[in-house]
Design a protein around this motif. Structure first.
Motif, PDB file in Angstrom:
ATOM      1  N   GLU A  11       0.566   8.375  -3.382  1.00 51.84           N
ATOM      2  CA  GLU A  11      -0.259   9.017  -4.417  1.00 51.84           C
ATOM      3  C   GLU A  11      -1.442   9.763  -3.799  1.00 51.84           C
ATOM      4  O   GLU A  11      -1.782  10.871  -4.229  1.00 51.84           O
ATOM      5  CB  GLU A  11      -0.760   7.962  -5.403  1.00 51.84           C
ATOM      6  CG  GLU A  11       0.336   7.390  -6.287  1.00 51.84           C
ATOM      7  CD  GLU A  11      -0.102   6.130  -7.008  1.00 51.84           C
ATOM      8  OE1 GLU A  11      -1.312   5.827  -7.027  1.00 51.84           O
ATOM      9  OE2 GLU A  11       0.789   5.436  -7.546  1.00 51.84           O
ATOM     10  N   THR A  12      -2.065   9.159  -2.786  1.00 50.04           N
ATOM     11  CA  THR A  12      -3.236   9.774  -2.149  1.00 50.04           C
ATOM     12  C   THR A  12      -2.861  11.085  -1.473  1.00 50.04           C
ATOM     13  O   THR A  12      -3.512  12.118  -1.677  1.00 50.04           O
ATOM     14  CB  THR A  12      -3.873   8.815  -1.127  1.00 50.04           C
ATOM     15  OG1 THR A  12      -4.272   7.627  -1.807  1.00 50.04           O
ATOM     16  CG2 THR A  12      -5.080   9.444  -0.452  1.00 50.04           C
ATOM     17  N   TYR A  26       0.154   3.576  -2.936  1.00 47.80           N
ATOM     18  CA  TYR A  26      -1.206   4.118  -2.812  1.00 47.80           C
ATOM     19  C   TYR A  26      -1.232   5.316  -1.855  1.00 47.80           C
ATOM     20  O   TYR A  26      -1.803   6.355  -2.170  1.00 47.80           O
ATOM     21  CB  TYR A  26      -2.155   3.027  -2.315  1.00 47.80           C
ATOM     22  CG  TYR A  26      -3.490   3.540  -1.849  1.00 47.80           C
ATOM     23  CD1 TYR A  26      -4.484   3.876  -2.751  1.00 47.80           C
ATOM     24  CD2 TYR A  26      -3.742   3.738  -0.491  1.00 47.80           C
ATOM     25  CE1 TYR A  26      -5.709   4.377  -2.325  1.00 47.80           C
ATOM     26  CE2 TYR A  26      -4.963   4.240  -0.058  1.00 47.80           C
ATOM     27  CZ  TYR A  26      -5.940   4.554  -0.975  1.00 47.80           C
ATOM     28  OH  TYR A  26      -7.133   5.061  -0.545  1.00 47.80           O
ATOM     29  N   TRP A  27      -0.597   5.157  -0.679  1.00 43.63           N
ATOM     30  CA  TRP A  27      -0.584   6.247   0.303  1.00 43.63           C
ATOM     31  C   TRP A  27       0.175   7.459  -0.237  1.00 43.63           C
ATOM     32  O   TRP A  27      -0.241   8.600  -0.055  1.00 43.63           O
ATOM     33  CB  TRP A  27       0.029   5.779   1.621  1.00 43.63           C
ATOM     34  CG  TRP A  27      -0.970   5.114   2.505  1.00 43.63           C
ATOM     35  CD1 TRP A  27      -1.141   3.767   2.698  1.00 43.63           C
ATOM     36  CD2 TRP A  27      -1.959   5.757   3.315  1.00 43.63           C
ATOM     37  NE1 TRP A  27      -2.180   3.544   3.577  1.00 43.63           N
ATOM     38  CE2 TRP A  27      -2.699   4.748   3.974  1.00 43.63           C
ATOM     39  CE3 TRP A  27      -2.298   7.078   3.548  1.00 43.63           C
ATOM     40  CZ2 TRP A  27      -3.739   5.030   4.848  1.00 43.63           C
ATOM     41  CZ3 TRP A  27      -3.337   7.372   4.423  1.00 43.63           C
ATOM     42  CH2 TRP A  27      -4.045   6.338   5.056  1.00 43.63           C
ATOM     43  N   LEU A  29       0.806  -1.224   0.000  1.00 44.25           N
ATOM     44  CA  LEU A  29       0.000   0.000   0.000  1.00 44.25           C
ATOM     45  C   LEU A  29       0.844   1.282   0.000  1.00 44.25           C
ATOM     46  O   LEU A  29       0.298   2.382   0.024  1.00 44.25           O
ATOM     47  CB  LEU A  29      -0.941   0.009   1.214  1.00 44.25           C
ATOM     48  CG  LEU A  29      -2.008  -1.079   1.225  1.00 44.25           C
ATOM     49  CD1 LEU A  29      -2.789  -1.043   2.534  1.00 44.25           C
ATOM     50  CD2 LEU A  29      -2.947  -0.935   0.044  1.00 44.25           C
TER      51      LEU A  29
END
Length: 200
Positions: free
Chosen positions: A22-23, A19-20, A16
């Motif tokens: 990019e978020t 993902y983190w 993840l």
């Protein structure tokens, strides 16, 4: 995260990490993202983070592990945000262990509940008196205990979001971003019939 001052650290499972990053980038929040397997290097880094975000926080429900001990060192004196879909796995201590990352168990800041150790021990003892989950009264004891934990502890420290709440309160955001929850179909009964050869 945008409103919190200081440096921010996200600790998450390795899969993840992207993902983190990019978020938080899409929300223009500066942060450092590290894998759960790098707790030693986070301690060695000595960066003074103000807020620690921990994804899949239920992985730290066991206080008797080196990982938990390392995380405890990292979070000491910091703001802590735990993210989990399953904060309770087996026992009430699963929740207590996670709360200890940001609350003193015998000097808690939760209104009307200074001694968390005592509170959670009573809840667990109420269940431990049953020999089996099938015993009469067990389900009711679980329901009563869960209600007490929700009303006396979690309502002060948890932001709870169910699918229904998200659909009701954030429908415009969901639509604007093109997001959706998959629709779950009701179960279907499938009956298998064996012939005389298959049943041998």
């Amino acid at each position: 995260a945008q409103q919190l001052p200081g440096k921010k650290l996200i600790i998450c499972p390795p899969v993840l990490k992207d993902y983190w990053e990019e978020t938080f980038l899409s929300f223009d929040v500066a942060c450092k993202v590290e894998s759960m397997g790098k707790l030693d290097s986070i301690i060695a880094d000595k960066t003074d983070y103000s807020t620690i975000f921990i994804d899949e926080a239920h992985r730290f429900r066991n206080e008797d592990t080196i990982s938990y001990e390392n995380l405890f060192i990292i979070t000491r004196g910091k703001k802590v945000v735990l993210v989990s879909a399953t904060p309770l796995n087996n026992k009430y201590n699963d929740i207590l262990s996670q709360i200890k990352l940001f609350q003193k168990p015998r000097k808690s800041m939760i209104p009307g509940l200074p001694n968390l150790d005592n509170f959670f021990t009573k809840r667990q003892n109420a269940l431990d008196r049953f020999e089996s989950r099938n015993d009469e009264g067990y389900t009711e004891a679980v329901r009563e205990g869960a209600e007490l934990v929700r009303n006396k502890v979690l309502k002060y420290i948890m932001v709870r979001r169910t699918r229904t709440e998200i659909k009701n309160h954030f429908s415009k955001d969901i639509e604007a971003r093109g997001l959706f929850f998959p629709e779950v179909a009701p179960p279907e009964s499938i009956i298998y019939k064996f012939d005389e050869h298959a049943s041998l």
